[in-house]
Motif scaffolding. Structure first.
Motif, PDB file in Angstrom:
ATOM      1  N   THR A  79       0.846  -1.191   0.000  1.00 52.60           N
ATOM      2  CA  THR A  79       0.000   0.000   0.000  1.00 52.60           C
ATOM      3  C   THR A  79       0.882   1.242   0.000  1.00 52.60           C
ATOM      4  O   THR A  79       1.813   1.349   0.800  1.00 52.60           O
ATOM      5  N   ALA A 114      -2.954   5.080  -3.574  1.00 52.05           N
ATOM      6  CA  ALA A 114      -3.851   6.221  -3.382  1.00 52.05           C
ATOM      7  C   ALA A 114      -3.115   7.492  -3.783  1.00 52.05           C
ATOM      8  O   ALA A 114      -2.093   7.837  -3.182  1.00 52.05           O
ATOM      9  N   ASN A 141      -6.012  -2.111  -6.543  1.00 44.36           N
ATOM     10  CA  ASN A 141      -6.903  -1.110  -5.957  1.00 44.36           C
ATOM     11  C   ASN A 141      -6.317   0.283  -6.159  1.00 44.36           C
ATOM     12  O   ASN A 141      -5.113   0.490  -5.983  1.00 44.36           O
ATOM     13  N   VAL A 143      -7.108   4.669  -5.666  1.00 45.98           N
ATOM     14  CA  VAL A 143      -7.858   5.874  -5.304  1.00 45.98           C
ATOM     15  C   VAL A 143      -7.135   7.033  -5.980  1.00 45.98           C
ATOM     16  O   VAL A 143      -5.941   7.233  -5.758  1.00 45.98           O
ATOM     17  N   LEU A 208     -12.388   5.465  -7.755  1.00 46.61           N
ATOM     18  CA  LEU A 208     -12.258   4.387  -6.775  1.00 46.61           C
ATOM     19  C   LEU A 208     -12.335   3.071  -7.534  1.00 46.61           C
ATOM     20  O   LEU A 208     -13.329   2.796  -8.209  1.00 46.61           O
ATOM     21  N   LYS A 212     -11.097  -3.783  -2.767  1.00 50.07           N
ATOM     22  CA  LYS A 212     -11.023  -3.140  -1.451  1.00 50.07           C
ATOM     23  C   LYS A 212     -11.842  -1.856  -1.390  1.00 50.07           C
ATOM     24  O   LYS A 212     -12.102  -1.339  -0.297  1.00 50.07           O
ATOM     25  N   MET A 213     -12.234  -1.349  -2.556  1.00 54.35           N
ATOM     26  CA  MET A 213     -12.962  -0.085  -2.613  1.00 54.35           C
ATOM     27  C   MET A 213     -14.474  -0.260  -2.707  1.00 54.35           C
ATOM     28  O   MET A 213     -15.212   0.718  -2.732  1.00 54.35           O
ATOM     29  N   VAL A 216     -16.546   1.428   0.049  1.00 51.71           N
ATOM     30  CA  VAL A 216     -16.457   2.884  -0.064  1.00 51.71           C
ATOM     31  C   VAL A 216     -17.282   3.373  -1.248  1.00 51.71           C
ATOM     32  O   VAL A 216     -17.983   4.390  -1.167  1.00 51.71           O
ATOM     33  N   LEU A 289     -13.933   9.912   1.854  1.00 51.85           N
ATOM     34  CA  LEU A 289     -12.761   9.040   1.910  1.00 51.85           C
ATOM     35  C   LEU A 289     -12.375   8.652   3.337  1.00 51.85           C
ATOM     36  O   LEU A 289     -11.393   7.939   3.540  1.00 51.85           O
ATOM     37  N   LEU A 292     -11.251   5.130   4.415  1.00 42.87           N
ATOM     38  CA  LEU A 292      -9.935   4.633   4.006  1.00 42.87           C
ATOM     39  C   LEU A 292      -8.914   4.680   5.142  1.00 42.87           C
ATOM     40  O   LEU A 292      -7.807   4.164   4.994  1.00 42.87           O
TER      41      LEU A 292
END
Length: 302
Positions: A79, A114, A141, A143, A208, A212-213, A216, A289, A292
């Protein structure tokens, strides 16, 4: 001045994030003037497996004719957050010179990237082009927040730049396009950009993508639907009546947002925003957001 009249200096930066000892870690980092990466040792809870990278420019902005190329690799199950400490200022253009910033990124399986910067602010006569090209796996994933303000509004500059072009292209690892988008504001082709934008001072796009999103995405879609229902305060029948009558006396909402899905099995969501104030967009981003935080260590735009 960073660039001579006869030579365009190319600034380059790159970051690689890989698993080391079971945690996301920077294994390679390169930056050249005027670009600088700041990588804090800890952001938020130490239990969160994430690397934060702050992209800075010496002098606080992008000078006419600058060409910046950044490359990022987020390996499997890692990440990474790429952000800024303030808005990206694009200074006045010298003649027809265009400032460019290009980002290329590869996001591995079950990884998360992200990109959550502050907005771009173009000064009067600025000419700016940015492009983000991302390669993802089927379970990567993403963002992405991509947004621009009208300029130095308090100094009387309102959509007074000459050119702004922002491209976001997402491809699957086999080269198949997943999402292709370009925003173009060109004074030469449009005439007065300010007339087209009217009272709106900010436009934004939020992407997004990935498994994993999903949670959200659902929350954002529900919130945008509720928000716009409250903003418009008109039933579909009333809206049709307004259009039929060509009645433009209805006051414009101060904040407009829309959502649309894309990709196989609707795995991606794009949110588009137009707002009359920068702070209202910051508030929207903080709220949307906030979930997150569990993945990024702290809530974005806190």
């Amino acid at each position: 001045m960073r660039n001579s009249k006869d030579d365009k200096e190319v600034e380059t930066g790159s970051v690689v994030v890989e698993k080391v000892g079971g945690r996301s870690s920077v294994t390679s980092c390169l930056s050249r003037y005027p670009l600088k990466f700041v990588i804090p040792r800890k952001v938020g809870s130490s239990k969160t497996d994430v690397v934060w990278v702050y992209a800075l420019t010496y002098g606080g902005g992008i000078v006419s004719g600058d060409h910046i190329l950044c490359k990022f690799s987020v390996e499997d199950a890692c990440t990474m957050v790429l952000t800024t400490q303030a808005s990206t200022k694009v200074y006045k253009s010298e003649g027809s010179k265009v400032s460019q910033q290009i980002l290329e990124a590869r996001v591995g399986s079950n990884a998360l990237l992200a990109i959550i910067p502050d907005p771009v602010t173009c000064f009067s006569t600025a000419r700016y082009y940015q492009k983000q090209i991302l390669s993802v796996s089927s379970d990567s994933n993403l963002v992405i927040v991509d947004w621009i303000t009208s300029g130095r509004y308090e100094s009387g500059e309102k959509w007074d730049f000459d050119l702004y072009r922002s491209t976001n292209n997402i491809f699957l690892e086999d080269g198949q396009p997943l999402f292709l988008d370009t925003i173009l504001l060109d004074k030469e082709k449009m005439g007065s950009i300010q007339e087209h934008m009217q009272d709106y001072q900010v436009i934004a796009m939020i992407i997004l993508l990935g498994p994993k999103m999903q949670c959200v995405q659902n929350l954002v879609q529900d919130h945008v639907k509720k928000l716009m229902s409250e903003q418009l305060q008109l039933s579909p029948a009333a809206l049709r009546h307004q259009r039929d009558k060509a009645d433009h006396s209805m006051s414009k909402p101060s904040f407009v947002a829309s959502c649309s899905v894309f990709g196989p099995k609707k795995i991606g969501l794009v949110v588009r925003v137009a707002a009359m104030t920068t702070e209202s967009v910051y508030m929207f981003l903080r709220h949307q957001l906030a979930p997150l935080e569990v993945m990024l260590g702290v809530p974005p735009y806190r």
